[in-house]
Design an enzyme around this catalytic site. Structure first.
Site, mmCIF file in Angstrom:
data_model
loop_
_atom_site.group_PDB
_atom_site.id
_atom_site.type_symbol
_atom_site.label_atom_id
_atom_site.label_comp_id
_atom_site.label_asym_id
_atom_site.label_seq_id
_atom_site.Cartn_x
_atom_site.Cartn_y
_atom_site.Cartn_z
ATOM 1 N N CYS A 112 0.811 -1.229 0.000
ATOM 2 C CA CYS A 112 0.000 0.000 0.000
ATOM 3 C C CYS A 112 0.842 1.277 0.000
ATOM 4 O O CYS A 112 0.313 2.364 -0.185
ATOM 5 C CB CYS A 112 -0.952 -0.010 1.181
ATOM 6 N N HIS A 251 -3.534 6.634 2.184
ATOM 7 C CA HIS A 251 -3.931 5.318 1.674
ATOM 8 C C HIS A 251 -5.320 5.029 2.232
ATOM 9 O O HIS A 251 -5.585 5.202 3.421
ATOM 10 C CB HIS A 251 -2.918 4.270 2.123
ATOM 11 N N ASN A 281 -10.273 -0.747 -0.147
ATOM 12 C CA ASN A 281 -8.819 -0.624 -0.085
ATOM 13 C C ASN A 281 -8.220 -1.238 -1.352
ATOM 14 O O ASN A 281 -8.293 -2.452 -1.547
ATOM 15 C CB ASN A 281 -8.334 -1.349 1.180
HETATM 16 O O1 UT7 Z 1 -3.919 -1.874 3.265
HETATM 17 C C1 UT7 Z 1 -3.202 -2.589 4.216
HETATM 18 C C2 UT7 Z 1 -3.388 -1.931 5.485
HETATM 19 N N1 UT7 Z 1 -4.465 -2.579 6.181
HETATM 20 C C3 UT7 Z 1 -5.159 -1.906 7.081
HETATM 21 O O2 UT7 Z 1 -4.943 -0.738 7.247
HETATM 22 C C4 UT7 Z 1 -6.153 -2.647 7.937
HETATM 23 C C5 UT7 Z 1 -6.107 -2.098 9.323
HETATM 24 N N2 UT7 Z 1 -7.044 -2.757 10.211
HETATM 25 C C6 UT7 Z 1 -8.372 -2.558 10.144
HETATM 26 O O3 UT7 Z 1 -8.835 -1.815 9.309
HETATM 27 C C7 UT7 Z 1 -9.249 -3.235 11.156
HETATM 28 O O4 UT7 Z 1 -8.453 -3.900 12.109
HETATM 29 C C8 UT7 Z 1 -10.254 -4.250 10.524
HETATM 30 C C9 UT7 Z 1 -11.323 -3.506 9.764
HETATM 31 C C10 UT7 Z 1 -9.518 -5.190 9.584
HETATM 32 C C11 UT7 Z 1 -10.940 -5.069 11.607
HETATM 33 O O5 UT7 Z 1 -11.575 -4.211 12.541
HETATM 34 P P1 UT7 Z 1 -11.404 -4.480 14.096
HETATM 35 O O6 UT7 Z 1 -12.206 -3.460 14.794
HETATM 36 O O7 UT7 Z 1 -9.928 -4.503 14.379
HETATM 37 O O8 UT7 Z 1 -12.108 -5.891 14.288
HETATM 38 P P2 UT7 Z 1 -11.462 -7.259 14.803
HETATM 39 O O9 UT7 Z 1 -10.562 -7.858 13.781
HETATM 40 O O10 UT7 Z 1 -10.904 -7.068 16.188
HETATM 41 O O11 UT7 Z 1 -12.761 -8.165 14.900
HETATM 42 C C12 UT7 Z 1 -13.826 -7.842 15.823
HETATM 43 C C13 UT7 Z 1 -14.919 -8.888 15.655
HETATM 44 C C14 UT7 Z 1 -14.402 -10.331 15.708
HETATM 45 O O12 UT7 Z 1 -15.407 -11.101 16.352
HETATM 46 P P3 UT7 Z 1 -15.257 -11.484 17.916
HETATM 47 O O13 UT7 Z 1 -13.971 -12.243 18.009
HETATM 48 O O14 UT7 Z 1 -15.216 -10.178 18.641
HETATM 49 O O15 UT7 Z 1 -16.478 -12.285 18.158
HETATM 50 C C15 UT7 Z 1 -14.331 -10.738 14.253
HETATM 51 O O16 UT7 Z 1 -14.490 -12.143 14.071
HETATM 52 O O17 UT7 Z 1 -15.523 -8.739 14.357
HETATM 53 C C16 UT7 Z 1 -15.539 -10.010 13.686
HETATM 54 N N3 UT7 Z 1 -15.432 -9.760 12.251
HETATM 55 C C17 UT7 Z 1 -16.512 -9.551 11.486
HETATM 56 N N4 UT7 Z 1 -17.830 -9.525 11.755
HETATM 57 C C18 UT7 Z 1 -18.679 -9.274 10.743
HETATM 58 C C19 UT7 Z 1 -14.316 -9.670 11.485
HETATM 59 N N5 UT7 Z 1 -14.666 -9.408 10.224
HETATM 60 C C20 UT7 Z 1 -16.004 -9.331 10.186
HETATM 61 C C21 UT7 Z 1 -16.941 -9.075 9.162
HETATM 62 N N6 UT7 Z 1 -18.264 -9.058 9.493
HETATM 63 N N7 UT7 Z 1 -16.578 -8.837 7.887
#
Ligand code: UT7
Length: 324
Positions: A112, A251, A281
């Site tokens: 990215c 980005h 993204n």
């Molecule tokens: O371009 C490369 C650079 N990449 C980035 O900049 C990504 C940076 N990170 C992020 O944008 C965020 O960390 C994410 C959007 C990827 C994830 O958000 P988060 O607030 O960090 O969520 P998490 O991974 O901690 O997941 C929270 C919950 C989990 O469930 P439990 O364990 O709390 O029950 C996940 O399983 O959300 C669940 N989850 C979803 N639920 C519904 C993860 N993906 C999804 C989904 N729909 N698509």
């Protein structure tokens, strides 16, 4: 003494736009989760085109809309982590297709941060005085690298391409300062495209993990820590403040990352240009797609100072102060 003058931005995305609701039919997710956690509503996904097809479209538009002939191009750099092939480079496919018979061509792989790195590399070629015109493109078909059963990643990414045309100039400088860095100790935070050892002499078959894997939390924390520092670094190098900057074009990964960055920099969110709602993204393509859109909507005027800042796989980050 030569510097780089940016003379145009263009973009191309595939027509097929997929909403969050459509994705919720594939994996256990919802429009509400995706939009509130990321700011993304839809993304464009390829149904048949490859990364080179996107990049060729961008290169052709850059030539046509700026009245430059393909034979006058000396350098073509494509930033991508989703090339058509490992060899040849996507840049060579572009070079052959557009008939840029005098150009050198190569890809760079900086995820990215790729477009900002590629601009920096082209800038050094042009500063040498040995080359005159450069096409710099960020292009991705991330949909090829996604595990479409993994809701943690498949909702985040999109396909597309954007680019810039640069020329060597004695009286104008578009690239005022930059900060390009890497931290390979954290490379496991984002991986994709692992090539397994499969020769007949391997002792043990490696587990295949071709699809993109990301520790979202770690990347979130890395981005919110690194981007404000990097932006302050380029401001300091150029001896200006954010008051002198019209837009920050980050980005386009997650609107919550941008909110934290804005708070840490002490500026209004209005200073940031965001279009991830529509495109998701698109890795190396996200910044040039945004720049092309801004240019088309007449948001960029000659002399405006803007900041572009990328972060992601490597881990890498790259910020640049650009004068339009
Ligand atoms: O371009 C490369 C650079 N990449 C980035 O900049 C990504 C940076 N990170 C992020 O944008 C965020 O960390 C994410 C959007 C990827 C994830 O958000 P988060 O607030 O960090 O969520 P998490 O991974 O901690 O997941 C929270 C919950 C989990 O469930 P439990 O364990 O709390 O029950 C996940 O399983 O959300 C669940 N989850 C979803 N639920 C519904 C993860 N993906 C999804 C989904 N729909 N698509």
């Amino acid at each position: 003494m030569f510097n780089s003058k940016i003379i145009g931005f263009e973009s191309y995305v595939p027509q097929n736009s997929i909403t969050n609701d459509e994705l919720s039919k594939l994996v256990d997710t919802s429009d509400e989760w995706i939009y509130t956690r990321t700011g993304i509503s839809k993304r464009c996904l390829s149904t048949k085109e490859n990364t080179s097809d996107f990049a060729i479209n961008v290169a052709k538009k850059l030539l046509e809309n700026n009245n430059v002939s393909a034979e006058d191009i000396d350098i073509i750099i494509v930033a991508t982590i989703t090339p058509d092939y490992l060899t040849p480079s996507t840049a060579c496919i572009v070079q052959g297709n557009i008939g840029a018979k005098n150009a050198l061509a190569f890809d760079i792989n900086v995820a990215c941060s790729g477009f900002v790195y590629a601009l920096s590399v082209a800038d050094k070629f042009l500063k040498s005085g040995l080359y005159k015109n450069a096409i710099v493109i960020g292009a991705e078909t991330l949909s090829k690298l996604i595990d479409w059963k993994d809701r943690g990643t498949c909702v985040l990414f999109g396909d597309g391409s954007g680019g810039a045309l640069l020329t060597a100039s004695k009286d104008y400088n578009s690239i005022l300062s930059e900060d390009l860095k890497a931290d390979g100790t954290s490379f496991k935070a984002i991986t994709g495209g692992k090539i397994p050892n499969v020769n007949p002499f391997t002792e043990e078959k490696e587990e295949e993990d071709f699809y993109l894997q990301m520790n979202g939390r770690d990347v979130f924390n890395f981005a919110t820590k690194t981007v404000p520092k990097s932006v302050n670094e380029i401001l300091k190098k150029a001896n200006i403040t954010l008051d002198d900057v019209k837009y920050i074009v980050p980005h386009q990964a997650n609107s919550r990352i941008v909110e934290v960055v804005a708070k840490k920099l002490g500026v209004s969110l209005d200073k940031f240009y965001l279009n991830l709602q529509t495109y998701g993204n698109t890795s190396a393509a996200s910044i040039p797609i945004a720049l092309a859109e801004m240019s088309k909507n007449k948001l960029l005027q000659k002399g405006d100072k803007i900041i572009i800042t990328g972060f992601g796989g490597g881990l890498t980050w790259a910020s640049m102060l650009v004068q339009i």
